[in-house]
Design a protein around this motif. Sequence first.
Motif, PDB file in Angstrom:
ATOM      1  N   TYR A 258      -1.560  -0.130 -12.824  1.00 52.33           N
ATOM      2  CA  TYR A 258      -1.438  -0.751 -13.738  1.00 52.33           C
ATOM      3  C   TYR A 258       0.390  -0.154 -13.909  1.00 52.33           C
ATOM      4  CZ  TYR A 258      -1.639  -1.505 -19.033  1.00 52.33           C
ATOM      5  OH  TYR A 258      -1.393  -1.095 -20.308  1.00 52.33           O
TER       6      TYR A 258
ATOM      7  N   VAL B 247       4.122   3.226 -13.666  1.00 52.33           N
ATOM      8  CA  VAL B 247       2.660   2.835 -12.427  1.00 52.33           C
ATOM      9  C   VAL B 247       2.347   3.970 -12.666  1.00 52.33           C
ATOM     10  CG1 VAL B 247       2.280   1.566 -10.999  1.00 52.33           C
ATOM     11  CG2 VAL B 247       4.628   1.457 -11.353  1.00 52.33           C
ATOM     12  N   ALA B 248       0.553   3.464 -13.107  1.00 51.91           N
ATOM     13  CA  ALA B 248      -0.769   4.185 -13.076  1.00 51.91           C
ATOM     14  C   ALA B 248      -1.689   3.780 -11.818  1.00 51.91           C
ATOM     15  CB  ALA B 248      -1.009   4.942 -14.239  1.00 51.91           C
ATOM     16  N   SER B 249      -2.582   4.407 -11.687  1.00 50.15           N
ATOM     17  CA  SER B 249      -2.896   3.254 -11.010  1.00 50.15           C
ATOM     18  C   SER B 249      -5.116   4.322 -11.098  1.00 50.15           C
ATOM     19  CB  SER B 249      -2.802   4.555  -8.645  1.00 50.15           C
ATOM     20  OG  SER B 249      -3.614   5.853  -9.466  1.00 50.15           O
ATOM     21  N   GLN B 250      -6.048   4.100 -10.374  1.00 46.41           N
ATOM     22  CA  GLN B 250      -7.179   4.508 -10.528  1.00 46.41           C
ATOM     23  C   GLN B 250      -8.148   3.588 -12.059  1.00 46.41           C
ATOM     24  OE1 GLN B 250      -9.875   6.150  -9.996  1.00 46.41           O
ATOM     25  NE2 GLN B 250      -8.418   7.591  -7.889  1.00 46.41           N
TER      26      GLN B 250
ATOM     27  N   PRO C 161       1.010   5.147  -5.311  1.00 46.08           N
ATOM     28  CA  PRO C 161       0.233   6.385  -5.557  1.00 46.08           C
ATOM     29  C   PRO C 161      -0.585   6.826  -4.423  1.00 46.08           C
ATOM     30  CG  PRO C 161       0.736   5.554  -7.750  1.00 46.08           C
ATOM     31  CD  PRO C 161       0.665   4.620  -7.160  1.00 46.08           C
ATOM     32  N   PHE C 162      -1.504   6.248  -4.308  1.00 44.27           N
ATOM     33  CA  PHE C 162      -2.362   6.840  -3.523  1.00 44.27           C
ATOM     34  C   PHE C 162      -3.190   5.326  -2.333  1.00 44.27           C
ATOM     35  CE2 PHE C 162      -2.356   9.920  -5.944  1.00 44.27           C
ATOM     36  CZ  PHE C 162      -2.772  11.474  -4.849  1.00 44.27           C
ATOM     37  N   GLY C 163      -2.718   4.464  -1.734  1.00 44.48           N
ATOM     38  CA  GLY C 163      -2.968   4.168  -1.625  1.00 44.48           C
ATOM     39  C   GLY C 163      -3.933   2.334  -2.287  1.00 44.48           C
ATOM     40  N   GLN C 164      -3.979   2.506  -3.321  1.00 41.65           N
ATOM     41  CA  GLN C 164      -4.847   2.307  -3.837  1.00 41.65           C
ATOM     42  C   GLN C 164      -4.562   0.989  -5.001  1.00 41.65           C
ATOM     43  OE1 GLN C 164      -7.079   5.505  -5.507  1.00 41.65           O
ATOM     44  NE2 GLN C 164      -9.373   5.037  -3.634  1.00 41.65           N
TER      45      GLN C 164
ATOM     46  N   LYS D 246       0.694  -1.579   0.004  1.00 41.54           N
ATOM     47  CA  LYS D 246      -0.166   0.090   0.040  1.00 41.54           C
ATOM     48  C   LYS D 246       0.561   0.950  -0.096  1.00 41.54           C
ATOM     49  CE  LYS D 246      -3.491   2.210   2.715  1.00 41.54           C
ATOM     50  NZ  LYS D 246      -4.925   2.466   1.913  1.00 41.54           N
ATOM     51  N   GLU D 247       2.441   1.053   1.255  1.00 37.37           N
ATOM     52  CA  GLU D 247       2.738   2.213   0.546  1.00 37.37           C
ATOM     53  C   GLU D 247       2.979   2.594  -0.771  1.00 37.37           C
ATOM     54  OE1 GLU D 247       3.479   5.789   2.583  1.00 37.37           O
ATOM     55  OE2 GLU D 247       2.016   4.528   3.552  1.00 37.37           O
TER      56      GLU D 247
END
Lengths: 203, 203
Positions: B54, B60-63, B47-50, B43-44
């Motif tokens: 990808y 790396v990307a999130s959402q 980017p935003f713990g989620q 988690k740490e």
Amino acid sequence: MSDIKLTYFNGRGLAEHIRYLLKYGNIAFEDIRIEQDNWPALKESTPFGQLPLYEENGKVASQSLAVARYIGKKINLAGDDEWQNLEIDSVADTLTDLRLKHYPFYQESDPEKKEKLKQSLLSETVPYYFERFEKFITKNSGYLAANKLTWVDFFFATTLDTLTRILGVNVSEKYEGSSKLKKKIEELPAVKTWIAARPETPF
Amino acid sequence: MSDIKLTYFNGRGLAEHIRYLLKYGNIAFEDIRIEQDNWPALKESTPFGQLPLYEENGKVASQSLAVARYIGKKINLAGDDEWQNLEIDSVADTLTDLRLKHYPFYQESDPEKKEKLKQSLLSETVPYYFERFEKFITKNSGYLAANKLTWVDFFFATTLDTLTRILGVNVSEKYEGSSKLKKKIEELPAVKTWIAARPETPF
């Protein structure tokens, strides 16, 4: 010349970043503000019972981030490639996550519970997000993504404004990069002029 | 050949539409599933713990929606013009709104309160959204937007699956267009093969 209308309540909320973008892009639009009394009659005619509504040449769309992305592309505030657009979109959805986290506080009517929620937002949620936004801003030369000004920076500025007004505390005060970025947006000449001229509303 | 990794919990949730899209686009990827025990350590570093995360060639990307949009463009499942992309994005964010509405039910532990929330979802929320999705599907030749198959149809299919599993009721049963669209996605050959092969998980 396209015929553009933006319909929202008489407030900033989820429409203000769209107004900023339209002003910045020098796109003329009708800023329609409806009163709560007139909302039930209009609600039924919207796609999913929500505002803002964006209308262009008679076609209507909803969802404030989708509209912001659309306008961002129109006025060259999108990424230079699709990976940059992914970075931008990722931050935008993270800002929505942050907005959603303050709704329970906003809606709570019990003063004691409200104060508890406020303290948890200020001591946990705000630092968690802003420490991470700071890293993005450092990495992207003072912006949130794509190493340049993009439409998501406008949404960031108005989200900080919303949170600050609702919580009654300047949420970005301790975060230099975030404060500077908000100021940078608010001092863009077209945005500055709009801020001075816009209707005064609590949120 | 790019090196693609998708990291999520061992479940469908907010990663399954991305897996469908990657399979449909014949894009090889590493389907990384982490156990809850390993989540705090990971988690740490996100980017935003989620999750999902990808990763493509080390970036790396999130959402989950931002990622789905990115892949949708890569595999020609985006709109033909920016207005169509706005239509697609607008439905995608509306599906997120719908998903968010079932979280209080999902998180409620008191059986009586949980049942009340369930009844309100089934008698109000689900009909409200699905009556409107039906209109979109009729207008767009069996799809949600842009008059053709786009990435948001994949997110629709997995969202219906999530809601159905969590509520224990087939939410789209009474809605012909929605049911057909979900089936159409699940019967795309690459998706069908994936569904038969994927790990069995409750959600």
